[in-house]
Structure formats: structure tokens, C-alpha cells
Design a protein around this motif. Structure first.
Motif, short mmCIF file in Angstrom:
data_model
loop_
_atom_site.label_atom_id
_atom_site.label_comp_id
_atom_site.label_asym_id
_atom_site.label_seq_id
_atom_site.Cartn_x
_atom_site.Cartn_y
_atom_site.Cartn_z
N TYR A 18 0.72 -1.28 0.01
CA TYR A 18 0.01 0.18 -0.13
C TYR A 18 0.90 1.36 0.06
O TYR A 18 2.00 1.15 0.27
N THR A 35 -2.61 9.21 3.76
CA THR A 35 -3.84 8.23 3.62
C THR A 35 -3.78 7.28 2.52
O THR A 35 -4.73 6.52 2.41
N GLY A 36 -2.63 7.33 1.65
CA GLY A 36 -2.68 6.38 0.83
C GLY A 36 -3.62 6.97 -0.25
O GLY A 36 -4.19 7.95 -0.18
N SER A 38 -6.53 4.99 -1.94
CA SER A 38 -7.51 4.24 -2.13
C SER A 38 -8.34 4.05 -0.99
O SER A 38 -7.88 4.09 -0.03
N GLU A 40 -8.32 1.11 0.44
CA GLU A 40 -7.52 0.35 1.03
C GLU A 40 -7.13 1.01 2.46
O GLU A 40 -6.80 0.30 3.41
N ILE A 41 -7.11 2.21 2.39
CA ILE A 41 -6.82 2.75 3.99
C ILE A 41 -7.84 2.27 4.88
O ILE A 41 -7.33 2.10 6.31
N GLY A 70 -7.08 8.47 -0.34
CA GLY A 70 -7.41 7.52 0.52
C GLY A 70 -8.27 8.36 1.47
O GLY A 70 -9.41 7.94 2.01
N TRP A 73 -11.87 8.58 0.46
CA TRP A 73 -12.87 7.18 0.98
C TRP A 73 -13.19 7.17 2.23
O TRP A 73 -14.18 7.00 2.78
#
Length: 265
Positions: A18, A35-36, A38, A40-41, A70, A73
Motif C-alpha cells: 500500500y 492516507t494512501g 484508495s 485500502e486505507i 485515501g 474514501w
């Protein structure tokens, strides 16, 4: 015990790793750094047993997709929780002015209006100035402009367990900041690839470092512990290879964390 929980350690192009983001946790709370890129966070926070609603402090270092998206999301879930009256205390987001404009513009275009309104009801944005000092969960952070060659980017320094830690975003350290970093206990710095593979990944033209190049600089600056992240993912033994190259050029301790690894300070 203060610790760093590495949710992700990859650069902007990784699929299995990630994107780099982490939580600084102590007895007073949790502080999410980036938060990256996507949803995926949300999964990563669950994997380390952190409830999304327990995150009350978030820092976004810069506006690249692998650091900021991220958050969108997270907004989807937090916005609904706000609408339903499930959040009692506000969330603090710390960022520079470029990041703030990016967050608001992206949110406006990709989130429903009612979600944006729900977020506005529970989020307090703190537009950071260079050298601004803020207390977060009982820790004093000094946020500073890393003088990036690309988009505007902030890092920070703080003391955790009486150890001076500096987070330097994801660009090669600007020489103007050498004196600031000198003799730090812990430095968090990107290492895009191995030096032997720079011609493959082109770290330097992207304003990034190799494990060798950053380790040599940090050794000259007498840093005690070096945490490397924001790497590519082509090697199954990434930790071993990056640690080896780092140790050949750095006399202190080298950390090459895996995703979800915890570093206790």
C-alpha cells in the motif's frame, strides 16, 4: 509506549504494497500521517485494530494521489456517520494551502453534496504555516516546508519517548535542511529503489533517492536511526536488500518496515 504503525510503505506505483502512510499512536490517541491513494486505507486501519472513528488527527503532507485520495474514501464513511449523528467530536486535518485546495476541489467533484456537507460539519482544517507548532495527543509537532522541488510539501519534527523524530515526506532531503536533521534520533525518509536499479526506476529524475544515496547523507549528518519507506515492490526480499544497501553506507540502525509493521520507539 509511543509507536509508529506503518499502514503502507510503497511508492505511488505499487500494487501489492500500500502507498506510504502510518499512524503515530500513544496513550492519548492516534495521529494518521497521509492516507494512501484508495479505499485500502479503511482495510489497513481495520487490520491494525484501529476504528476509523477513533482517528481525530490527520496530516496530509502533499497533494499527490498516493497521499491524498485515501482521505476521500474516509470522507465517504465519515460523512455518512456525521449525517447519522454517530460522530461526537470533530476531526482535525493539518495540511498546507495547496493540499487544502486539492481536498476541497476533489471532494466537490467526486462526493455527493450531502456527504460534503456532513464532512464540513465534523472536520476542522488547519492550514499550516512553515514552522507552525501544534500539540497533537500530548506531543508537540513542528510542521515545516521541506522545500520540495515538486509540489508544495510539508514534513514535521517531534519528540517521542524523548527521541527526536523527523518525517521528511517523499522527496530527497533538500540540503537547506541538513542542519535541522543533523544528529536526529530518528529520521523517516523515502528510498525509491536500490542504487543498482536507479537506471530502471529513475529515482533521481523524480526527485527521489536510492537506499544508498539517502543512507550516505544520513550517515554524514550523524543520524542515529533511519526509517526507509516509499519504495518499489519488485523484490520478495525487499527488506533484506534495502537493509543491506543501507548498512553499507550508514553506521546507525536501518529500518525497512513492511506494510502493517510496528516500530516501537
Amino acid at each position: 509506549m509511543e509507536k509508529i504503525i506503518m499502514l503502507g510503505t510503497g511508492n505511488g506505483g505499487t500494487l501489492d504494497l500500500y502507498n506510504t502512510c502510518f499512524v503515530i499512536q500513544n496513550g492519548n490517541g492516534k495521529f494518521l500521517v497521509d492516507t494512501g491513494g484508495s479505499i485500502e486505507i479503511i482495510k489497513r486501519l481495520k487490520q491494525v485494530n484501529i476504528d476509523l472513528n477513533d482517528i481525530k488527527h490527520i496530516f496530509i503532507s502533499h497533494s499527490h494521489t498516493d497521499h491524498i485520495l485515501g482521505l476521500i474514501w474516509m470522507f465517504k464513511k465519515l460523512g455518512r456517520a456525521s449525517i447519522n449523528g454517530e460522530i461526537e467530536t470533530n476531526i482535525n486535518i493539518y495540511c498546507n494551502d495547496v493540499v487544502y485546495k486539492s481536498i476541497m476541489e476533489v471532494s466537490k467533484h467526486v462526493l455527493p453534496e450531502k456527504i460534503v456537507k456532513g464532512i464540513c460539519n465534523i472536520v476542522d482544517f488547519h492550514i499550516l504555516k512553515d514552522e507552525e507548532k501544534i500539540d497533537i495527543n500530548g506531543v508537540k509537532y513542528t510542521f515545516f516546508d521541506i522545500q520540495a522541488r515538486g509540489t508544495k510539501q510539508f514534513g514535521f519534527e517531534c519528540k517521542l519517548n524523548e527521541k527526536r523524530l523527523i518525517f521528511l515526506g517523499d522527496e530527497t532531503l533538500n540540503p537547506n535542511l541538513y542542519e535541522r536533521v543533523k544528529k536526529s534520533d530518528y529520521v523517516m525518509h523515502e528510498a525509491f529503489c536500490l542504487d543498482s536499479e536507479e537506471s530502471i526506476f529513475h529515482a533521481y529524475e523524480k526527485n527521489h533517492s536510492t537506499a544508498k544515496s539517502v543512507s550516505k547523507v544520513m550517515n554524514d549528518l550523524e543520524v542515529k536511526n533511519l526509517i526507509l519507506y516509499h519504495t518499489e515492490e519488485s523484490h520478495n526480499n525487499r527488506k533484506e536488500l534495502y537493509t543491506k544497501e543501507g548498512n553499507e553506507n550508514f553506521s546507525g540502525n536501518i529500518y525497512v518496515p513492511d506494510d502493517l509493521e510496528i516500530i516501537e520507539l
